[in-house]
Write a protein that holds these residues in place. Structure first.
Motif, PDB file in Angstrom:
ATOM      1  N   THR A  96      -1.283  -0.132  -1.015  1.00 48.47           N
ATOM      2  CA  THR A  96      -1.124   0.215   0.398  1.00 48.47           C
ATOM      3  C   THR A  96      -0.248   1.454   0.548  1.00 48.47           C
ATOM      4  O   THR A  96      -0.598   2.386   1.279  1.00 48.47           O
ATOM      5  N   VAL A  97       0.878   1.480  -0.142  1.00 53.87           N
ATOM      6  CA  VAL A  97       1.789   2.622  -0.060  1.00 53.87           C
ATOM      7  C   VAL A  97       1.091   3.888  -0.558  1.00 53.87           C
ATOM      8  O   VAL A  97       1.184   4.950   0.067  1.00 53.87           O
ATOM      9  N   LYS A  98       0.371   3.771  -1.664  1.00 55.21           N
ATOM     10  CA  LYS A  98      -0.332   4.936  -2.213  1.00 55.21           C
ATOM     11  C   LYS A  98      -1.366   5.459  -1.224  1.00 55.21           C
ATOM     12  O   LYS A  98      -1.463   6.665  -0.994  1.00 55.21           O
ATOM     13  N   CYS A  99      -2.121   4.570  -0.625  1.00 57.70           N
ATOM     14  CA  CYS A  99      -3.123   4.964   0.357  1.00 57.70           C
ATOM     15  C   CYS A  99      -2.464   5.690   1.531  1.00 57.70           C
ATOM     16  O   CYS A  99      -2.951   6.728   1.982  1.00 57.70           O
ATOM     17  N   MET A 100      -1.354   5.159   2.008  1.00 57.10           N
ATOM     18  CA  MET A 100      -0.659   5.764   3.144  1.00 57.10           C
ATOM     19  C   MET A 100      -0.095   7.133   2.778  1.00 57.10           C
ATOM     20  O   MET A 100      -0.179   8.078   3.580  1.00 57.10           O
ATOM     21  N   ILE A 101       0.470   7.265   1.593  1.00 58.39           N
ATOM     22  CA  ILE A 101       1.002   8.560   1.172  1.00 58.39           C
ATOM     23  C   ILE A 101      -0.132   9.572   1.004  1.00 58.39           C
ATOM     24  O   ILE A 101       0.006  10.743   1.379  1.00 58.39           O
ATOM     25  N   THR A 142      -5.713  -2.523   5.955  1.00 60.36           N
ATOM     26  CA  THR A 142      -4.873  -2.510   7.157  1.00 60.36           C
ATOM     27  C   THR A 142      -4.729  -3.913   7.737  1.00 60.36           C
ATOM     28  O   THR A 142      -3.617  -4.353   8.060  1.00 60.36           O
ATOM     29  N   ILE A 143      -5.828  -4.614   7.862  1.00 62.67           N
ATOM     30  CA  ILE A 143      -5.791  -5.971   8.428  1.00 62.67           C
ATOM     31  C   ILE A 143      -4.975  -6.890   7.520  1.00 62.67           C
ATOM     32  O   ILE A 143      -4.146  -7.668   7.993  1.00 62.67           O
ATOM     33  N   ARG A 144      -5.169  -6.764   6.215  1.00 60.00           N
ATOM     34  CA  ARG A 144      -4.400  -7.570   5.268  1.00 60.00           C
ATOM     35  C   ARG A 144      -2.898  -7.280   5.396  1.00 60.00           C
ATOM     36  O   ARG A 144      -2.080  -8.188   5.402  1.00 60.00           O
ATOM     37  N   LEU A 155      -1.323  -6.135   8.041  1.00 53.53           N
ATOM     38  CA  LEU A 155      -0.849  -6.694   9.309  1.00 53.53           C
ATOM     39  C   LEU A 155      -0.654  -8.205   9.226  1.00 53.53           C
ATOM     40  O   LEU A 155       0.352  -8.740   9.701  1.00 53.53           O
ATOM     41  N   LEU A 156      -1.617  -8.894   8.620  1.00 52.13           N
ATOM     42  CA  LEU A 156      -1.495 -10.348   8.476  1.00 52.13           C
ATOM     43  C   LEU A 156      -0.293 -10.722   7.619  1.00 52.13           C
ATOM     44  O   LEU A 156       0.417 -11.685   7.914  1.00 52.13           O
ATOM     45  N   LEU A 157      -0.031  -9.945   6.585  1.00 53.08           N
ATOM     46  CA  LEU A 157       1.140 -10.178   5.750  1.00 53.08           C
ATOM     47  C   LEU A 157       2.415 -10.003   6.578  1.00 53.08           C
ATOM     48  O   LEU A 157       3.332 -10.812   6.498  1.00 53.08           O
ATOM     49  N   GLY A 158       2.451  -8.947   7.376  1.00 54.39           N
ATOM     50  CA  GLY A 158       3.613  -8.688   8.213  1.00 54.39           C
ATOM     51  C   GLY A 158       3.866  -9.751   9.260  1.00 54.39           C
ATOM     52  O   GLY A 158       4.998 -10.040   9.614  1.00 54.39           O
ATOM     53  N   TRP A 159       2.810 -10.350   9.734  1.00 54.82           N
ATOM     54  CA  TRP A 159       2.933 -11.404  10.732  1.00 54.82           C
ATOM     55  C   TRP A 159       3.193 -12.758  10.100  1.00 54.82           C
ATOM     56  O   TRP A 159       3.285 -13.776  10.796  1.00 54.82           O
ATOM     57  N   GLY A 160       3.276 -12.801   8.785  1.00 56.78           N
ATOM     58  CA  GLY A 160       3.541 -14.058   8.093  1.00 56.78           C
ATOM     59  C   GLY A 160       2.330 -14.960   7.960  1.00 56.78           C
ATOM     60  O   GLY A 160       2.472 -16.145   7.643  1.00 56.78           O
ATOM     61  N   MET A 161       1.158 -14.414   8.190  1.00 57.75           N
ATOM     62  CA  MET A 161      -0.061 -15.230   8.115  1.00 57.75           C
ATOM     63  C   MET A 161      -0.647 -15.248   6.707  1.00 57.75           C
ATOM     64  O   MET A 161      -1.544 -16.032   6.428  1.00 57.75           O
ATOM     65  N   LEU A 162      -0.148 -14.392   5.840  1.00 51.72           N
ATOM     66  CA  LEU A 162      -0.522 -14.375   4.428  1.00 51.72           C
ATOM     67  C   LEU A 162       0.738 -14.453   3.596  1.00 51.72           C
ATOM     68  O   LEU A 162       1.802 -14.063   4.025  1.00 51.72           O
ATOM     69  N   LYS A 163       0.583 -14.907   2.369  1.00 49.43           N
ATOM     70  CA  LYS A 163       1.735 -14.952   1.470  1.00 49.43           C
ATOM     71  C   LYS A 163       1.430 -14.145   0.253  1.00 49.43           C
ATOM     72  O   LYS A 163       0.379 -13.847  -0.110  1.00 49.43           O
ATOM     73  N   PRO A 189      -1.498   4.602  12.075  1.00 51.03           N
ATOM     74  CA  PRO A 189      -2.646   4.597  12.990  1.00 51.03           C
ATOM     75  C   PRO A 189      -3.956   5.018  12.318  1.00 51.03           C
ATOM     76  O   PRO A 189      -5.030   4.610  12.732  1.00 51.03           O
ATOM     77  N   ARG A 190      -3.880   5.826  11.291  1.00 52.67           N
ATOM     78  CA  ARG A 190      -5.078   6.323  10.612  1.00 52.67           C
ATOM     79  C   ARG A 190      -5.622   5.337   9.577  1.00 52.67           C
ATOM     80  O   ARG A 190      -6.773   5.433   9.176  1.00 52.67           O
ATOM     81  N   MET A 191      -4.796   4.405   9.154  1.00 52.12           N
ATOM     82  CA  MET A 191      -5.205   3.429   8.139  1.00 52.12           C
ATOM     83  C   MET A 191      -6.381   2.573   8.612  1.00 52.12           C
ATOM     84  O   MET A 191      -7.254   2.241   7.828  1.00 52.12           O
ATOM     85  N   LEU A 192      -6.385   2.215   9.875  1.00 54.87           N
ATOM     86  CA  LEU A 192      -7.449   1.354  10.389  1.00 54.87           C
ATOM     87  C   LEU A 192      -8.819   1.992  10.189  1.00 54.87           C
ATOM     88  O   LEU A 192      -9.790   1.309   9.883  1.00 54.87           O
ATOM     89  N   TRP A 193      -8.914   3.298  10.315  1.00 58.06           N
ATOM     90  CA  TRP A 193     -10.192   4.004  10.159  1.00 58.06           C
ATOM     91  C   TRP A 193     -10.502   4.284   8.695  1.00 58.06           C
ATOM     92  O   TRP A 193     -11.653   4.306   8.293  1.00 58.06           O
ATOM     93  N   ARG A 194      -9.459   4.519   7.895  1.00 58.04           N
ATOM     94  CA  ARG A 194      -9.677   4.892   6.499  1.00 58.04           C
ATOM     95  C   ARG A 194      -9.862   3.681   5.586  1.00 58.04           C
ATOM     96  O   ARG A 194     -10.616   3.716   4.635  1.00 58.04           O
ATOM     97  N   ASN A 195      -9.111   2.622   5.878  1.00 61.35           N
ATOM     98  CA  ASN A 195      -9.190   1.437   5.030  1.00 61.35           C
ATOM     99  C   ASN A 195      -8.922   0.192   5.882  1.00 61.35           C
ATOM    100  O   ASN A 195      -7.831  -0.381   5.831  1.00 61.35           O
TER     101      ASN A 195
END
Length: 114
Positions: free
Chosen positions: A20-25, A102-104, A106-114, A92-98
């Protein structure tokens, strides 16, 4: 046996975070430094190398969601500011690129994934 399962899950989480970090960078670098897709300029490569080291040595990987929400700030102030810039631009660009990543994330951040 259970420790191996936990270690494996933590390692997968670590690898997912690095992807994720690599994709964002890469998104940031391409948009701001006009690099080719999949390439990084030296400045962004330095940020990526630093982020890899921080993620590899994170003592909270098993329980954490986002670095920004962590009690321990292991990034030096200059790198912390640089990664904030990257996240602000790339988020904001992640949703369109990957979208799946992005959804994964977000779910991790919301505590819905471990």
């Amino acid at each position: 046996m259970m420790k191996d399962v936990i270690d494996s899950a933590v390692e997968k989480k670590r690898m997912d975070e690095l992807k994720t970090v690599k994709c964002m960078i890469e998104i940031y670098c391409r948009g701001n430094h006009n690099t080719k897709k999949g390439e990084l300029c030296q400045e962004c490569q330095d940020v990526m190398t630093y982020a890899e080291a921080r993620v590899q040595h994170c003592p909270h990987m098993e329980h954490k969601t986002f670095c920004a929400m962590c009690k321990t700030h292991c990034y030096a102030p200059t790198y912390r500011e640089k990664i904030r810039q990257v996240m602000r631009y790339s988020g904001p660009r992640m949703l369109w690129r990957n979208p799946i990543m992005t959804i994964r994330h977000l779910l991790l951040g919301w505590g819905m994934l471990k």
